[in-house]
Design an enzyme around this catalytic site. Structure first.
Site, PDB file in Angstrom:
ATOM      1  N   GLU A   6     104.981  72.063  93.716  1.00  0.00           N
ATOM      2  CA  GLU A   6     105.607  72.855  92.857  1.00  0.00           C
ATOM      3  C   GLU A   6     104.525  74.343  92.895  1.00  0.00           C
ATOM      4  O   GLU A   6     103.616  74.231  92.326  1.00  0.00           O
ATOM      5  CB  GLU A   6     105.713  72.524  91.492  1.00  0.00           C
ATOM      6  N   GLY A  11      98.199  74.626  97.843  1.00  0.00           N
ATOM      7  CA  GLY A  11      99.364  73.710  98.162  1.00  0.00           C
ATOM      8  C   GLY A  11      99.253  73.434  99.823  1.00  0.00           C
ATOM      9  O   GLY A  11      99.528  72.287 100.183  1.00  0.00           O
ATOM     10  N   GLY A  50     100.624  74.147  91.653  1.00  0.00           N
ATOM     11  CA  GLY A  50      99.568  75.155  91.525  1.00  0.00           C
ATOM     12  C   GLY A  50     100.056  76.424  92.602  1.00  0.00           C
ATOM     13  O   GLY A  50     101.251  76.638  92.736  1.00  0.00           O
ATOM     14  N   SER A  51      98.993  76.814  93.022  1.00  0.00           N
ATOM     15  CA  SER A  51      99.328  77.970  93.955  1.00  0.00           C
ATOM     16  C   SER A  51      99.847  77.597  95.517  1.00  0.00           C
ATOM     17  O   SER A  51      99.320  76.628  95.950  1.00  0.00           O
ATOM     18  CB  SER A  51      97.860  79.129  94.228  1.00  0.00           C
ATOM     19  N   PRO A  52     100.245  78.484  96.065  1.00  0.00           N
ATOM     20  CA  PRO A  52     100.717  78.192  97.520  1.00  0.00           C
ATOM     21  C   PRO A  52      99.318  78.014  98.405  1.00  0.00           C
ATOM     22  O   PRO A  52      99.550  77.334  99.328  1.00  0.00           O
ATOM     23  CB  PRO A  52     101.074  79.616  98.114  1.00  0.00           C
ATOM     24  N   CYS A  91     104.500  80.146  86.822  1.00  0.00           N
ATOM     25  CA  CYS A  91     105.065  80.369  88.266  1.00  0.00           C
ATOM     26  C   CYS A  91     106.512  80.874  88.326  1.00  0.00           C
ATOM     27  O   CYS A  91     106.818  81.639  89.074  1.00  0.00           O
ATOM     28  CB  CYS A  91     104.927  78.987  88.967  1.00  0.00           C
TER      29      CYS A  91
END
Length: 489
Positions: free
Chosen positions: A211, A194, A189-191, A249
């Site tokens: 990831e 994360g 997913g997104s930072p 991504c």
């Protein structure tokens, strides 16, 4: 805390402790079941992907079903080899002894799934976790509800329901799952999310694989051959709009090119867009749609900045009712605008011009480390500079995104683009603990007979460590009468 999640964790823990997931037979049976699931439910999967994301069956097979089928087939062929203890070299000073590295499953793992590739990003990590012998909770994204439903309905029918479970729900369910103690968390997913995952995992010292994403740049060098140029631009178009219409991504986020070469690039991209996807917003083909209204508005808002809008050289039209944004090319949007500081995750392609293509290295290094860098060049010197002077999760020359389907290459990020890796044997390793095992004999034991000689022990031990074979020979030959061998009584 919802008791359902705790009950799921408890049941999976019991199953894992029973030891049945450790056997080769169990692992292979689950991998074969995944292949059977894909074979018998392919049309249902295609329909779910169409409803959630508007994906064409060709795209669905290429990026979802085909990826998983290849991964499962590879794991079936290799899992026994991966499980086998790896012999380790042991210093002769420890003779007689033998050592090995044994891969053991971590336990109960939690896999969070992203919405843009809801089938492959569920089953591909699961293949690694199964191959390693773990029990698993799969949490599909609620933003792809049809695919989540398909997974929730089919997985219990094909895979071991006491070892692999699907938990559906929204953000509240995810938060409840994160309060529990897992042996591993795998997140795509997104930072931003994360960071939340990593923070929650830290409370239990749970290892994580993240990831994430980032702005993946493409470097396009001047190519003298018209054929090479056309192939490169086709691959750039495919790497931008092919995977989920830019919602990937590892998709191309922007292109770096020399100023004099930009008009040629734009002209070729326009032709390819019209050929691949059409030129009428209402009849665009072979393109996924934006996943929902929230993400549609987010991408659309990137274009509403007047300076960004002024940089559009192709496309820019939107169909809000059907959540479609046509492939859009921008030339030199402001570098401080959101479109150049945030991951686009949509069908907008900025082109940034440079005086010299080697300036691309400094440009990339001035920003967070990307998940992937793509460089189209035949210049070996430039290739080496990009390789040595940039850092990214992966680096691909003269193509885009193909590294994702290579089971022999690790897939993962670095820095803000992710932590950890998977695919092929790397997936098995990600969900395993490599345990060091040393077997030592009781046959030989060296000890001092005469205390006055103790002062000399340090030098002989130093030799034994520094020179291994030489040190051991000196230790055994040079200390006759100082050490004795204990023999079994």
């Amino acid at each position: 805390m919802n008791g359902v999640e705790e009950d799921v964790l408890g049941e999976l823990t019991t199953t894992f402790r029973s030891g049945r997931t450790r056997s080769v037979a169990w692992r292979k049976a689950q991998l074969q079941a995944i292949l059977k699931l894909l074979d018998e439910n392919e049309e249902e999967i295609f329909e779910a992907l169409k409803q959630d994301l508007g994906k064409h069956p060709v795209e669905s097979y290429r990026d979802e079903v085909g990826v998983v089928r290849k991964s499962a087939t590879n794991a079936l062929r290799c899992v026994e080899k991966w499980m086998a203890p790896q012999k380790a070299s042991i210093p002769l000073v420890l003779f007689p002894a033998r050592g090995a590295v044994v891969s053991e499953p971590l336990g109960v793992v939690l896999i969070f799934v992203s919405w843009n590739f809801p089938i492959s990003l569920t089953l591909d990590p699961a293949i690694g976790a199964i191959s390693a012998g773990n029990t698993i909770v799969l949490k599909p994204s609620e933003l792809a509800p049809k695919c989540s439903s398909v997974l929730a309905n089919t997985i219990p029918r094909y895979l071991d329901p006491e070892a692999i479970k699907v938990v559906e729900g929204g953000q509240d369910v995810s938060e409840q799952l994160l309060q529990l103690k897992w042996d591993k968390i795998f997140f795509t997913g997104s930072p931003r999310v994360g960071r939340l995952i990593m923070s929650a995992a830290a409370k239990h010292l749970t290892p994580v694989t993240l990831e994430l994403g980032g702005k993946c740049p493409t470097i396009l060098d001047t190519l003298s051959s018209s054929y090479d140029l056309q192939v490169a631009v086709k691959r750039i178009a495919g790497g931008k709009w092919g995977p989920c219409n830019g919602q990937a991504c590892i998709g191309i986020d922007y292109v770096l090119v020399e100023t004099q070469f930009a008009p040629v690039l734009i002209e070729l991209l326009e032709k390819i867009i019209k050929t691949f996807y059409g030129e009428n917003l209402k009849t665009l083909g072979n393109l996924a749609r934006i996943v929902n209204k929230h993400h549609f508005d987010r991408v659309h808002n990137l274009l509403k900045d007047p300076k960004v809008a002024a940089s559009v050289v192709y496309g820019g039209s939107v169909d809000e009712e059907n959540m479609v944004i046509e492939p859009t090319i921008l030339l030199n949007p402001p570098l401080d605008a959101d479109i150049m500081t945030e991951e686009i995750f949509g069908p907008l392609l900025p082109i940034i011009t440079l005086n010299n293509i080697e300036e691309s290295i400094q440009f990339i290094n001035s920003r967070p480390k990307p998940l992937a860098i793509y460089a189209f060049t035949k210049n070996d010197s430039l290739k080496e500079k990009i390789l040595q002077e940039t850092s990214s999760g992966s680096l691909t020359f003269n193509d885009a995104m193909i590294q994702f389907i290579c089971d022999t290459l690790p897939f993962g990020g670095v820095g803000q683009s992710g932590y950890g890796r998977y695919h092929g044997k790397f997936s098995f390793d990600t969900f395993s603990h490599e345990k060091a095992v040393l077997h030592r004999s009781l046959l030989i034991e060296l000890e001092s007979r005469y205390p006055p000689w103790n002062n000399f022990k340090l030098e002989f031990v130093r030799l034994a460590y520094d020179y291994d074979y030489l040190g051991l020979i000196l230790l055994l030959l040079g200390l006759r009468g100082i050490f004795r061998t204990n023999r079994r009584q």
